[in-house]
Enzyme design. Structure first.
Site, PDB file in Angstrom:
ATOM      1  N   ASP A  58      -0.399   5.647   0.084  1.00  0.00           N
ATOM      2  CA  ASP A  58       0.452   4.854  -0.798  1.00  0.00           C
ATOM      3  C   ASP A  58      -0.310   3.590  -1.176  1.00  0.00           C
ATOM      4  OD1 ASP A  58       2.380   3.317  -2.041  1.00  0.00           O
ATOM      5  OD2 ASP A  58       3.972   3.798  -0.605  1.00  0.00           O
ATOM      6  N   HIS A  59      -0.657   3.472  -2.469  1.00  0.00           N
ATOM      7  CA  HIS A  59      -1.492   2.354  -2.910  1.00  0.00           C
ATOM      8  C   HIS A  59      -0.745   1.024  -2.911  1.00  0.00           C
ATOM      9  CE1 HIS A  59      -5.275   0.991  -4.022  1.00  0.00           C
ATOM     10  NE2 HIS A  59      -5.417   1.491  -5.233  1.00  0.00           N
ATOM     11  N   ARG A  60       0.581   1.052  -2.733  1.00  0.00           N
ATOM     12  CA  ARG A  60       1.317  -0.196  -2.592  1.00  0.00           C
ATOM     13  C   ARG A  60       1.009  -0.861  -1.257  1.00  0.00           C
ATOM     14  NH1 ARG A  60       7.298   2.039  -3.419  1.00  0.00           N
ATOM     15  NH2 ARG A  60       6.437   3.406  -1.797  1.00  0.00           N
TER      16      ARG A  60
END
Length: 471
Positions: A440-442
């Site tokens: 998850d790039h968040r």
């Protein structure tokens, strides 16, 4: 005991995890059978797993309301039990005749007590008080505070008379006349002759010359336009050559979770090819140890250990996006994706980071065995924090896995193959695999994801040195 309280209906209970329906896979009892308290009476497949539901009362089965294969909503009555069969028939019915899915008569329905929506649940039963102030529940499920209410039975209504439809006289449509252009297109005589020789309709052209006049180039360009391609009709086949598979149970939940995850968390996937020759040799030596004889040892065991060691070095990988905050978890519930006959499930090993290598091997073996036998409970699939999917067992090199909801990373472990590899300055045949990490790039940026994947690869390339260096 009155006749009214003798026969009790048992509704499909809420098995936890917010489930709303279940499919009846198999009835373990039949009408007329004598059953005991907590005896399994039906096997139900929910969106999580297949579970056996025990009886809430002892007695005799008087009616079964839903056949095998039917999908039933939570709170709907599925069986009626006569809790005092020795008292004689209820309203002239002996309660023991009929098929496995007998429909109760109006007289027997009048003598049915709906349990346990109207009042307190009897002590010691599912959902009722247990010793020590606890609440008795099915194994693997938590209690639910809300009280289910039984839906009223639908009463068929007589069809309403169809309204009278006024008869209308057919209206004759006017015949459309072809539109004939009245204005003559502007073109010089040589251009008109050229168009006539080439068979070009000047009325169909749009002029590009002065005042919209048609030029020689317009006519010549019209002759170069490709004719519209004729599209062949697609072949059609009958429904007898199509198979329609209902989307329900585990497959339905998996589809919903994957869609929700794919369109919620911004996925990034990185790949790393690793020489795992030393890992494979370490597994061979491990199998020869007296304490490890008979223990299931596979490359997946070292991959799981590599993940657990790397998470200790980069705890942010083991976290959850919670809207306005990131929850970093100090425990690792390690999920192992398993393909079963009912679809893909992801049971997890609770607090796997605290297990020794031998304990981890035993837990993984038990997890796989339970999944293949279809006995994985919803509780075993809840609360995962990191997942490994072993696509290598299907001969696949790697993949781009989708994150399970609530997790920030998932690792795909590909097939181990013999390949040419540069080792100590020479090209040799080595055992090689490819890892694929989706995150998850968040939560995880490129640097953190790359370092985590690199350390997993370093562990697998030399597990003994990694354990000495990182513990």
């Amino acid at each position: 005991m009155t006749r009214v309280s003798r026969i009790k209906e048992f509704p499909l209970p809420d098995l936890g995890e917010g489930l709303t329906e279940g499919e009846i896979l198999k009835w373990l009892v039949a009408v007329g059978d004598t059953i005991e308290l907590n005896q399994p009476i039906v096997e139900v497949e929910t969106a999580k797993a297949a579970v056996e539901i025990p009886a809430k009362w002892a007695g005799q089965v008087s009616a079964i309301f839903h056949a095998e294969g039917e999908t039933v909503e939570v709170g709907t009555a599925i069986i009626a039990i006569d809790t005092d069969p020795g008292a004689g028939p209820v309203n002239g019915s002996n309660g023991s005749a009929g098929s496995a899915t007998a429909t109760p008569s109006a007289a027997s329905l009048a003598a049915v007590e709906i349990a346990p929506a109207e009042g307190a649940v009897e002590p010691g039963l599912i959902g009722g008080p247990a010793p020590g102030g606890r609440t008795a529940v099915l194994v693997g499920y938590g209690p639910k505070n809300t009280v289910a209410q039984r839906r009223p039975r639908a009463t068929p209504k007589p069809p309403a008379p169809a309204p009278a439809v006024p008869v209308q006289k057919p209206v004759q449509k006017p015949v459309e006349q072809p539109v004939v252009p009245t204005q003559r297109p502007l073109a010089k005589p040589p251009v008109r002759k050229l168009a006539k020789d080439l068979g070009v309709d000047l009325y169909a052209l749009t002029g590009t010359g002065p005042n919209g006049s048609i030029t020689r180039e317009d006519v010549q360009q019209a002759t170069q336009r490709p004719e519209p391609a004729v599209t062949a009709a697609a072949p059609s086949f009958g429904a007898d050559r199509e198979q329609r598979i209902p989307v329900k149970g585990v497959r339905k939940l998996t589809a919903a979770n994957m869609v929700a995850s794919a369109f919620t968390a911004p996925h990034v996937t990185e790949f790393l090819t690793v020489d795992v020759t030393r890992s494979m040799k370490a597994l061979d030596r491990l199998r020869e140890l007296p304490d490890w004889r008979g223990v299931r040892v596979s490359p997946l065991l070292l991959v799981a250990k590599a993940v657990l060691v790397a998470i200790k070095r980069y705890p942010m990988v083991n976290s959850t996006w919670a809207g306005d905050e990131i929850v970093v978890k100090e425990y690792v519930n390690l999920g192992i994706a398993a393909a079963t006959e009912r679809g893909l499930i992801v049971p997890n090993i609770s607090d796997a980071g605290r297990l020794s290598l031998r304990e981890l091997a035993d837990a993984m073996a038990a997890l796989v065995t339970t999944a293949k036998e279809g006995r994985t409970s919803p509780g075993d699939m809840a609360g995962g924090t990191f997942t490994i999917t072993n696509v290598g067992v299907f001969g696949v090199d790697t993949g781009t896995p989708i994150l399970p909801p609530g997790e920030s990373a998932i690792l795909a472990f590909g097939a181990v193959r013999e390949m040419p590899w540069v080792h100590k300055g020479k090209v040799k045949v080595r055992q090689v695999t490819t890892l694929g990490l989706s995150f998850d790039h968040r939560i995880i940026d490129g640097e953190l994801g790359s370092k985590f994947l690199r350390d997993v690869g370093l562990f697998l390339s030399d597990p003994e040195a990694a354990l000495l260096a990182w513990g």
